[in-house]
Write an enzyme that holds these catalytic residues in place. Structure first.
Site, mmCIF file in Angstrom:
data_model
loop_
_atom_site.group_PDB
_atom_site.id
_atom_site.type_symbol
_atom_site.label_atom_id
_atom_site.label_comp_id
_atom_site.label_asym_id
_atom_site.label_seq_id
_atom_site.Cartn_x
_atom_site.Cartn_y
_atom_site.Cartn_z
ATOM 1 C CE LYS A 190 51.371 36.766 37.394
ATOM 2 N NZ LYS A 190 50.457 35.650 37.306
ATOM 3 C CE LYS A 247 28.916 47.384 43.104
ATOM 4 N NZ LYS A 247 29.645 48.526 43.657
ATOM 5 C CE LYS A 295 36.126 35.679 43.020
ATOM 6 N NZ LYS A 295 36.739 35.453 44.316
#
Ligand code: TRP
Length: 333
Positions: free
Chosen positions: A117, A199, A196
């Protein structure tokens, strides 16, 4: 003691570790190590290439990762830290495994579906399509019993078990079916409280952040327009995440934190949270500083861990070649 359970897990060297990694996985690894499990920690450098063709930082990231591990308390005498691309046995096993898995099955892996996706149909690399198969080779080359991972990795463990079953039934009973092991600590969100900690989302506190960076980040962390400090995950998820962070890193339970901040506001709570995090990070920073003084140590740790990984995986590969009849006895190999 013989018959110690074997653990394999690891990370891609794509950047420094943050508090989310610690809570979700590293804390568990250190615990298992100290309980005497036989530990293998993979630095999955091949995986860096699955979604980018830029490896300019890979070596630097490997070094950083080892520093992160050791400063958190990973003990290279107890945990074998090794580099994936330097263990050719894993690559050989991967080649065999690619032939046991249909293209359809590889694409059914939910983590891969998400990638399809994200990248647009047809653009995903073949390497990414076979990520679960590659991870199966990482795990099964060691015949690991336990794989401590975050939830997002569960489809790969499922695929690993599938492959082990196929091999065992078609060729020979060689592989243990590994079990995933999830952290029992609830997952940390990032400081934006949307997703969540990671970085790429710029919402993380890294193990390498300075005291001031931590204070700044917590000051800016998202909260809400209410004033009192209370844990309400559903209606006030941003604050709930900060309280959870406070609890995990101070060891205080959530209700006593709520009590402590009755009648107090965000300013005081956030100042204290930054202090809690800095108290946790201080010894880690200290250890890192000491490790950085010994420039040859990282290479030594990786050399030793990788050699051990080669030896252990070669034992498995001998059996695999034999089962597949690739152990050409009369040809001088
Ligand atoms: N994909 C894992 C991650 O990004 C890293 C990894 C590679 C791994 N091989 C593994 C984890 C085998 C567990 C077992 O975090």
């Amino acid at each position: 003691m013989e018959n110690k359970k074997r653990v394999l897990t690891g990370d891609r060297p794509t950047g420094p570790l943050h508090l989310g990694h610690y809570v979700g996985s590293l804390k568990n690894r250190i615990k298992l190590q100290d309980e005497g499990y036989e530990m293998f920690n993979i630095i999955a450098d091949f995986q860096v290439l699955t979604d980018r063709l830029d490896t300019s930082e890979v070596e630097q990231n490997i070094k950083g990762l080892v520093l992160d591990y050791l400063s958190l308390g990973m003990d290279p005498k107890k945990t074998n830290i090794f580099v994936q691309s330097k263990v050719p046995q894993i690559s050989e096993l991967f080649v065999y495994f690619t032939m046991l898995v249909s293209v359809a099955r590889a694409g059914q892996n939910p983590t891969i579906k998400e990638e399809v996706k994200a990248t647009g149909k047809g653009n995903m690399s073949l390497g990414m399509l076979s990520l679960g198969v590659s991870q199966a080779a990482d795990i099964l080359a060691f015949n690991a019993d336990l794989v401590p991972v975050g939830e997002d990795q569960l489809p790969h463990i499922e695929q690993t078990r599938d492959i082990a079953k196929i091999f065992n039934s078609k060729f020979k009973e060689i592989f243990t079916l590994p079990k995933a092991m999830l952290s029992d600590t609830p997952r940390l969100l990032g400081l934006d409280a949307n997703q969540k900690m990671s970085k790429s989302r710029g919402n993380a506190i890294f193990l390498t952040d300075s005291k001031d960076e931590v204070i700044k980040k917590i000051k800016k962390a998202k909260t809400d327009s209410e004033k009192h400090i209370a844990y309400d995950k559903k209606n006030r998820p941003a604050l709930a995440n900060l309280i959870l962070m406070y609890s995990i890193f101070s060891g205080e339970d959530i209700s006593s934190i709520e009590k402590k901040y009755q009648g107090k506001g965000y300013k005081e709570f956030k100042e204290d949270l930054a202090e809690v995090l800095n108290n946790f990070l201080d010894p880690i920073r200290q250890k890192r500083k000491e490790l950085e003084k010994d420039s040859g140590f990282i290479a030594e740790v990786l050399q030793r861990g990788t050699k051990k990984a080669q030896e252990e995986t070669e034992k498995t590969l001998k059996k695999v070649r034999e089962a597949l009849k690739y152990d050409y006895k009369d040809l001088g190999f």
